[in-house]
Scaffold this motif. Sequence first.
Motif, short mmCIF file in Angstrom:
data_model
loop_
_atom_site.label_atom_id
_atom_site.label_comp_id
_atom_site.label_asym_id
_atom_site.label_seq_id
_atom_site.Cartn_x
_atom_site.Cartn_y
_atom_site.Cartn_z
N CYS A 114 -13.79 13.78 -57.52
CA CYS A 114 -14.67 12.69 -57.08
C CYS A 114 -15.37 13.19 -55.82
O CYS A 114 -14.74 13.77 -54.94
CB CYS A 114 -13.80 11.47 -56.79
SG CYS A 114 -14.56 10.21 -55.75
N CYS A 117 -13.74 11.32 -52.49
CA CYS A 117 -12.38 11.56 -51.99
C CYS A 117 -11.83 12.93 -52.40
O CYS A 117 -10.77 13.34 -51.95
CB CYS A 117 -11.42 10.47 -52.48
SG CYS A 117 -11.08 10.52 -54.24
N HIS A 145 -14.76 7.84 -58.38
CA HIS A 145 -13.79 6.84 -58.81
C HIS A 145 -14.40 5.46 -58.58
O HIS A 145 -15.17 5.29 -57.62
CB HIS A 145 -12.51 6.90 -57.95
CG HIS A 145 -11.75 8.17 -58.10
ND1 HIS A 145 -11.63 9.07 -57.07
CD2 HIS A 145 -11.05 8.67 -59.14
CE1 HIS A 145 -10.89 10.09 -57.49
NE2 HIS A 145 -10.53 9.87 -58.73
N CYS A 148 -13.94 4.40 -55.07
CA CYS A 148 -14.76 5.10 -54.09
C CYS A 148 -16.20 4.61 -54.13
O CYS A 148 -16.85 4.48 -53.09
CB CYS A 148 -14.68 6.61 -54.35
SG CYS A 148 -13.00 7.23 -54.09
ZN LIG Z 1 -12.65 9.11 -55.26
#
Ligand SMILES: [Zn+2]
Length: 338
Positions: A114, A117, A145, A148
Amino acid sequence: MHWNPYIDVRVEVSRAVRASCRQCGAAIDKGAYRVEAVPILGKPELLHVDCAAKRAPDHARRKLVDKDPDWPPEVLEDLARFVPEGVGPAPRSYQRTPIMDLGYDKDAAGVKPCVYCMEPCPGVAGPSHGHAVRAFSLDGERRFHPACIVELAPGLCRRIVVEASDRWPPELKAYFAQRVPAHVLPTPRSPWRHTAGVPALEHAPSARAACRFCSGKIDKGDLRLAREQIYGMRRSPVYFHVGCYAKSDDYHPKMIELVVLRAPDEVTREDLSRIVAALPPKAEEDDDVPALGERLEEIFAWVERKREATASKSAAAAAAKPKLTENIVDIPEGFFGA
Ligand SMILES: [Zn+2]
Ligand SMILES: [Zn+2]
Ligand SMILES: [Zn+2]
């Protein structure tokens, strides 16, 4: 001035066996550093490091000035040797590319980190990490995600809740509904959706068309931006107030530079002043470069010289008086097509 269509340049190690440089046409060796130049329209271009310094010198200067940590020191040294003297850095804000739309990645190919993150995506089961969301920007798409993307683009997540499209799984829509803060409103759909090409500046010939962003009337004679639609039976363009474009998610100062560079003869100096007045305030990070308004003045001065040159060329054809203004805006070859 040197003008180029790029919003940013990036460096990477070439993984391709055969790739050729957009500037010089020669091969870029596998394993060598290469530069990806991201234009405001169209696909990124691959360049040798020295070719990038010539083709996008302002962006190269920016990497040098900022000692950009994404650029290995040896590549910066190379750039430094090839950036022409006297070229100032590109505005930092030009590297900013807001997320304009989200898509559900139904069959996300493989697991990738991702971008927010850096954890695997899709990762552990459940709506927060078990799905992959694609986020679209001017410079391509990235994977996130759900947890996120709520942090980064809550308004777009709210829009997914409001629109309730079948393309998004119910558990994800429910997750967004619960996680997006209550005060966040849905981000309006991009006014540029389903349009393509270089937008054109023009004066409205009548007051019949409305602005696609604010739905307000565009008065007869008002300056507007027109862009061709790419879907649907009606090939008629869509229109915007220049100020509305500047307020939209799709806004990029490079696009304004581009439309001014391509301004037809009907666009006057007064029109330019109106465009400058409609621009958002200068970004804080652009403390070491001239404001966009000043850049546009410089571009428009070039446009005016070109107009004069064209006018006196036809006059000169009659009077057989060669002369003329040098083309002082240097535009990389191939951007506007043949
Ligand atoms: Zn993420
Ligand atoms: Zn090259
Ligand atoms: Zn408007």
